[in-house]
Scaffold this motif. Sequence first.
Motif, PDB file in Angstrom:
ATOM      1  N   TYR A  16       0.820  -1.223   0.000  1.00  0.00           N
ATOM      2  CA  TYR A  16       0.000   0.000   0.000  1.00  0.00           C
ATOM      3  C   TYR A  16       0.847   1.263   0.000  1.00  0.00           C
ATOM      4  N   ASN A  17       2.075   1.181   0.480  1.00  0.00           N
ATOM      5  CA  ASN A  17       2.951   2.352   0.369  1.00  0.00           C
ATOM      6  C   ASN A  17       3.319   2.631  -1.088  1.00  0.00           C
ATOM      7  N   SER A  18       3.437   1.583  -1.896  1.00  0.00           N
ATOM      8  CA  SER A  18       3.682   1.797  -3.322  1.00  0.00           C
ATOM      9  C   SER A  18       2.461   2.434  -3.988  1.00  0.00           C
ATOM     10  N   TYR A  19       1.262   2.069  -3.528  1.00  0.00           N
ATOM     11  CA  TYR A  19       0.055   2.707  -4.056  1.00  0.00           C
ATOM     12  C   TYR A  19       0.017   4.187  -3.667  1.00  0.00           C
ATOM     13  N   LEU A  20       0.382   4.473  -2.418  1.00  0.00           N
ATOM     14  CA  LEU A  20       0.427   5.868  -1.982  1.00  0.00           C
ATOM     15  C   LEU A  20       1.391   6.675  -2.842  1.00  0.00           C
ATOM     16  N   ALA A  21       2.524   6.079  -3.180  1.00  0.00           N
ATOM     17  CA  ALA A  21       3.497   6.767  -4.034  1.00  0.00           C
ATOM     18  C   ALA A  21       2.904   7.068  -5.406  1.00  0.00           C
ATOM     19  N   ALA A  22       2.110   6.137  -5.924  1.00  0.00           N
ATOM     20  CA  ALA A  22       1.476   6.363  -7.224  1.00  0.00           C
ATOM     21  C   ALA A  22       0.511   7.540  -7.171  1.00  0.00           C
ATOM     22  N   PHE A  23      -0.303   7.602  -6.126  1.00  0.00           N
ATOM     23  CA  PHE A  23      -1.234   8.726  -5.989  1.00  0.00           C
ATOM     24  C   PHE A  23      -0.484  10.052  -5.841  1.00  0.00           C
ATOM     25  N   LYS A  24       0.606  10.029  -5.097  1.00  0.00           N
ATOM     26  CA  LYS A  24       1.399  11.243  -4.903  1.00  0.00           C
ATOM     27  C   LYS A  24       1.979  11.724  -6.228  1.00  0.00           C
ATOM     28  N   PHE A  30      -0.454  15.904 -12.317  1.00  0.00           N
ATOM     29  CA  PHE A  30      -1.751  16.362 -12.801  1.00  0.00           C
ATOM     30  C   PHE A  30      -2.420  17.165 -11.690  1.00  0.00           C
ATOM     31  N   THR A  31      -2.321  18.467 -11.783  1.00  0.00           N
ATOM     32  CA  THR A  31      -2.810  19.326 -10.700  1.00  0.00           C
ATOM     33  C   THR A  31      -4.334  19.366 -10.615  1.00  0.00           C
ATOM     34  N   ASP A  32      -5.010  18.620 -11.507  1.00  0.00           N
ATOM     35  CA  ASP A  32      -6.481  18.578 -11.456  1.00  0.00           C
ATOM     36  C   ASP A  32      -6.983  17.814 -10.241  1.00  0.00           C
ATOM     37  N   TYR A  33      -6.135  16.962  -9.654  1.00  0.00           N
ATOM     38  CA  TYR A  33      -6.604  16.058  -8.625  1.00  0.00           C
ATOM     39  C   TYR A  33      -5.932  16.284  -7.280  1.00  0.00           C
ATOM     40  N   LYS A  34      -6.762  16.143  -6.237  1.00  0.00           N
ATOM     41  CA  LYS A  34      -6.253  16.032  -4.874  1.00  0.00           C
ATOM     42  C   LYS A  34      -6.876  14.787  -4.273  1.00  0.00           C
ATOM     43  N   PHE A  35      -6.052  13.926  -3.679  1.00  0.00           N
ATOM     44  CA  PHE A  35      -6.535  12.664  -3.152  1.00  0.00           C
ATOM     45  C   PHE A  35      -6.560  12.675  -1.623  1.00  0.00           C
ATOM     46  N   VAL A  36      -7.702  12.257  -1.067  1.00  0.00           N
ATOM     47  CA  VAL A  36      -7.830  12.019   0.371  1.00  0.00           C
ATOM     48  C   VAL A  36      -7.890  10.506   0.540  1.00  0.00           C
ATOM     49  N   ILE A  37      -6.868   9.950   1.181  1.00  0.00           N
ATOM     50  CA  ILE A  37      -6.684   8.497   1.156  1.00  0.00           C
ATOM     51  C   ILE A  37      -6.806   7.895   2.555  1.00  0.00           C
ATOM     52  N   ASN A  38      -7.605   6.820   2.643  1.00  0.00           N
ATOM     53  CA  ASN A  38      -7.681   5.994   3.852  1.00  0.00           C
ATOM     54  C   ASN A  38      -7.221   4.582   3.506  1.00  0.00           C
ATOM     55  N   ILE A  39      -6.719   3.885   4.519  1.00  0.00           N
ATOM     56  CA  ILE A  39      -6.218   2.524   4.318  1.00  0.00           C
ATOM     57  C   ILE A  39      -6.885   1.580   5.311  1.00  0.00           C
ATOM     58  N   SER A  40      -7.320   0.437   4.819  1.00  0.00           N
ATOM     59  CA  SER A  40      -7.842  -0.639   5.679  1.00  0.00           C
ATOM     60  C   SER A  40      -7.013  -1.885   5.424  1.00  0.00           C
ATOM     61  N   GLU A  41      -6.634  -2.555   6.518  1.00  0.00           N
ATOM     62  CA  GLU A  41      -5.788  -3.745   6.399  1.00  0.00           C
ATOM     63  C   GLU A  41      -6.559  -5.037   6.642  1.00  0.00           C
ATOM     64  N   ASN A  42      -7.859  -4.956   6.897  1.00  0.00           N
ATOM     65  CA  ASN A  42      -8.651  -6.166   7.134  1.00  0.00           C
ATOM     66  C   ASN A  42     -10.108  -5.887   6.831  1.00  0.00           C
ATOM     67  N   VAL A 125       2.121  -5.289 -12.279  1.00  0.00           N
ATOM     68  CA  VAL A 125       1.985  -3.887 -11.892  1.00  0.00           C
ATOM     69  C   VAL A 125       3.332  -3.206 -11.722  1.00  0.00           C
ATOM     70  N   THR A 126       3.494  -2.123 -12.465  1.00  0.00           N
ATOM     71  CA  THR A 126       4.543  -1.138 -12.218  1.00  0.00           C
ATOM     72  C   THR A 126       3.835   0.138 -11.791  1.00  0.00           C
ATOM     73  N   ILE A 127       4.586   1.104 -11.302  1.00  0.00           N
ATOM     74  CA  ILE A 127       3.939   2.347 -10.886  1.00  0.00           C
ATOM     75  C   ILE A 127       3.294   3.038 -12.083  1.00  0.00           C
ATOM     76  N   GLU A 128       3.891   2.876 -13.265  1.00  0.00           N
ATOM     77  CA  GLU A 128       3.318   3.495 -14.462  1.00  0.00           C
ATOM     78  C   GLU A 128       1.979   2.854 -14.823  1.00  0.00           C
ATOM     79  N   ILE A 129       1.920   1.511 -14.757  1.00  0.00           N
ATOM     80  CA  ILE A 129       0.659   0.815 -15.060  1.00  0.00           C
ATOM     81  C   ILE A 129      -0.401   1.168 -14.035  1.00  0.00           C
ATOM     82  N   LEU A 130      -0.018   1.214 -12.762  1.00  0.00           N
ATOM     83  CA  LEU A 130      -0.983   1.563 -11.722  1.00  0.00           C
ATOM     84  C   LEU A 130      -1.500   2.977 -11.924  1.00  0.00           C
ATOM     85  N   MET A 131      -0.620   3.914 -12.243  1.00  0.00           N
ATOM     86  CA  MET A 131      -1.051   5.294 -12.492  1.00  0.00           C
ATOM     87  C   MET A 131      -2.004   5.362 -13.674  1.00  0.00           C
ATOM     88  N   GLU A 132      -1.703   4.598 -14.728  1.00  0.00           N
ATOM     89  CA  GLU A 132      -2.599   4.572 -15.887  1.00  0.00           C
ATOM     90  C   GLU A 132      -3.969   4.035 -15.498  1.00  0.00           C
TER      91      GLU A 132
END
Length: 225
Positions: A16-24, A30-42, A125-132
């Motif tokens: 999930y830290n790699s996912y956070l990096a993708a959102f960042k 792309f300055t059009d977006y701001k993400f508010v992110i929550n994480i659940s582990e179960n 999944v690479t960060i580029e594929i996830l971002m796409e």
Amino acid sequence: MSTKNILIIEDHPLVYNSYLAAFKTIESKFTDYKFVINISENCDDAIKKINESVNNCKIDLVLLDISIPPSNDKLYLSGEDIGVYLKEVLPDSKIIVLTTFNDNFRIYSIIQNLNPDGFLVKNDVTIEILMEAINKVISYQTFYSQSVLELGRKIIAQPYVVDKIDRQMIYEISKGAKMSELPKKIPMSIGGLERRKRNLKDIFGLEQSNTDRELIEKAEEIGFL
């Protein structure tokens, strides 16, 4: 600027830290977006956050891992159950499934039960594929990774989809429950459950003479446990 509420359902911090990096990275490019992110582990925490969102801010996008710890009450055994519940209570939320499973029947079952907006096998999944994938899904498009598309081509019409009752039956048997005990745990007659077990053996390519242990081993092998 558009604010998007994101829920990541994943129990491995490195993932999930790699996912956070993708959102960042998306935010920075792309300055059009701001993400508010929550994480659940179960499952328990995921259900809590989903229920909180029903009456508050909606969830725009969920990144959903299938293999997460079940809820304490065993009503939700995997991310697949969470996805089904999410579609019931927040039907406008978008779902990207990310999983290690690469069995064509397991992929088919997830697609039939969830019809996700995005579907990625983690090995792709690479960060580029996830971002796409993220960019396409929040723009109301779909994105399936190469492995999912290739597995999809191998899928023939299936007369039977493994549903929540099947998955709960598999789970209870894996924990040592006898068939005679299952009607106390699952709202179905012993006859109905026996028919489901026979169907599962057929679709898993087992003989009817195979034991419950062999059924559970096969279910685990293709990702239903």
